[in-house]
Motif scaffolding. Sequence first.
Motif, PDB file in Angstrom:
ATOM      1  N   ASN A  13       0.960  -1.215   0.040  1.00 49.40           N
ATOM      2  CA  ASN A  13      -0.005  -0.093   0.049  1.00 49.40           C
ATOM      3  C   ASN A  13       0.790   0.975   0.172  1.00 49.40           C
ATOM      4  O   ASN A  13       2.120   0.873   0.187  1.00 49.40           O
ATOM      5  N   LEU A  14       0.269   2.340  -0.242  1.00 54.02           N
ATOM      6  CA  LEU A  14       0.986   3.648  -0.247  1.00 54.02           C
ATOM      7  C   LEU A  14       1.819   3.866   1.033  1.00 54.02           C
ATOM      8  O   LEU A  14       2.940   4.555   1.137  1.00 54.02           O
ATOM      9  N   SER A  20       2.709  -4.455  -6.376  1.00 50.28           N
ATOM     10  CA  SER A  20       1.662  -4.982  -5.735  1.00 50.28           C
ATOM     11  C   SER A  20       0.907  -3.906  -4.800  1.00 50.28           C
ATOM     12  O   SER A  20      -0.005  -4.077  -3.815  1.00 50.28           O
ATOM     13  N   VAL A  21       1.343  -2.552  -4.855  1.00 43.08           N
ATOM     14  CA  VAL A  21       0.902  -1.527  -4.263  1.00 43.08           C
ATOM     15  C   VAL A  21      -0.726  -1.494  -4.801  1.00 43.08           C
ATOM     16  O   VAL A  21      -0.932  -1.048  -5.968  1.00 43.08           O
ATOM     17  N   VAL A  22      -1.535  -1.617  -3.812  1.00 47.38           N
ATOM     18  CA  VAL A  22      -2.897  -1.782  -4.252  1.00 47.38           C
ATOM     19  C   VAL A  22      -3.645  -0.686  -4.758  1.00 47.38           C
ATOM     20  O   VAL A  22      -4.212  -0.489  -5.752  1.00 47.38           O
ATOM     21  N   GLU A  23      -3.075   0.864  -4.602  1.00 51.03           N
ATOM     22  CA  GLU A  23      -3.513   2.163  -4.888  1.00 51.03           C
ATOM     23  C   GLU A  23      -2.981   2.303  -6.447  1.00 51.03           C
ATOM     24  O   GLU A  23      -3.685   2.817  -7.101  1.00 51.03           O
ATOM     25  N   ALA A  31      -0.757   2.876 -12.454  1.00 48.45           N
ATOM     26  CA  ALA A  31       0.559   2.746 -13.117  1.00 48.45           C
ATOM     27  C   ALA A  31       0.962   1.544 -12.881  1.00 48.45           C
ATOM     28  O   ALA A  31       1.887   1.023 -13.879  1.00 48.45           O
ATOM     29  N   SER A  32       0.674   0.517 -11.861  1.00 41.09           N
ATOM     30  CA  SER A  32       0.967  -0.732 -11.933  1.00 41.09           C
ATOM     31  C   SER A  32       0.330  -1.734 -12.599  1.00 41.09           C
ATOM     32  O   SER A  32       0.343  -2.906 -12.465  1.00 41.09           O
ATOM     33  N   VAL A  33      -0.772  -1.200 -13.067  1.00 42.98           N
ATOM     34  CA  VAL A  33      -1.458  -2.320 -14.166  1.00 42.98           C
ATOM     35  C   VAL A  33      -0.848  -2.826 -15.151  1.00 42.98           C
ATOM     36  O   VAL A  33      -0.099  -2.025 -15.859  1.00 42.98           O
TER      37      VAL A  33
END
Length: 499
Positions: free
Chosen positions: A202-203, A244-247, A262-264
């Motif tokens: 997470n952030l 893996s950062v959910v946001e 961005a991590s999609v």
Amino acid sequence: MQFILNDELIDDNTLPSDFTALRYLREKRGLTGTKEGCASGDCGACTLLVGALENGELTYSTLNSCITPVQSLSGKHVVSVEYLSKVDELHPAQQAMVESHGSQCGFCTPGFVLSLAGLYENKQNADQPIDREAVCDAISGNLCRCTGYRPIIDAGLSMIKVQEAKETPFIELMSKNEGIKSLLENLQAETNAKSNYLQPTNLEQLAQALTSYPDASLIAGGTDLMLENTQRYRDFDTLIDVSSVVELKALDIGAITLTIGASVTYSELEDFSKILYPQIHGLLSRIASRQIRNRGTIGGNVANASPIADLPPLLLAFDADIQLLKTDGSTRTVNINDFYQGYKQTQLAKDEMIASFDLPLDKLAQFHRFYKVSKRMEDDISSVMLAVRFDVDNGKLSDVRLAFGGMAATPIRGFKAEAALTDKAINDEQALNQAIDALRAELTPMSDMRASAKYRLDMACNLIRKAWLELNGTDVVTFSGHAVSDSILSTGLEGSTHA
């Protein structure tokens, strides 16, 4: 770092942050079925099958182990080719390769087998059967120099028949690994105590990692960053994995925008857009290979600032806004038109990263097309890329976007060509010719090993005409994907209807 390698629990905190999965299998575990062919994610000889828990279900995908840090596989089930077969029994993908004579020298065979096995293992979750398009997509990142692809494709198409012909059906990995689910759940609950490879979820954790390690390098899919290690022999110290950062994994349709984190990954956006945005889906199917799309991220493609990246022209066509995140948690918005400052230069400050992209829904609803010209259908870099959007109001073009990749030091727009078409009737061919003349006057493409400047300019002009023809209802030939008919293979001709 903890993960399951075949049927063994691995717990190892001694590795450098950039130690690749390929090296780990071959050097540390003696699993030499996985090969190194290119060390750049281009040939697929190093393909691995990796299982992950998603919504309680164990699903498998392929990746290139030569450019994947082994520590990024923490909490996963890693399957090498040695694990596929049982005593005196081959996996259906292996048996099909044998029966179809799909192997010759054998160097590339393990990669092909794992790519086909991944397709086979996930077949029960697919909404379509294993057809030629599915097989070609699965092996799009695997190269073979001696056998040719026909028997390998035959093998992929016959896997189900091989299984059905068995007196005792082969137990699929997903079924025989029911016990691995609980193991993975426990592994995912573990915190990564190793400080040279951090995986915040997470952030808040990301901010803590950035504060503690201000000199660390950020990594998501690593499909480009890891080339610094494998091709230029750069050693990384601490890596912070943001995948893996959910946001940063947001993929949501809001009231006025589509938000893409961005991590999609390319594959995630590909699945999401298949029904909603088929033109975007078609472009994504032409980006790299399945192995790369399973790890490469949207943010990485944009932040890399490569002039031949395929997504920046798409974002330019939709006037997307980029949300930038600072290490102190503050954000700012930059429009994609202002993001690129020069070759490999962007507005990103040293303490910033891309958080997400916002694409206006009203512009997504307008006519748009994406054309990628490359020497190969898959796993190739664009010689010319065009993203076009036409907004039609009462038979006139009220707004026009013509965005190009592969033409200059940065992704660019054809502003004068756009102006020549704006406020003109959609079927005004004189305006089209004026736009093409304007494009020839304003663009000075580069020449390199992929294409000459003249070829790029001619192709760019022809692609604008192609988009204009499609806008006016002309059925034009467009190949996007792997559904090649037998008539194409034998004659090179296609029927009168094209997708």
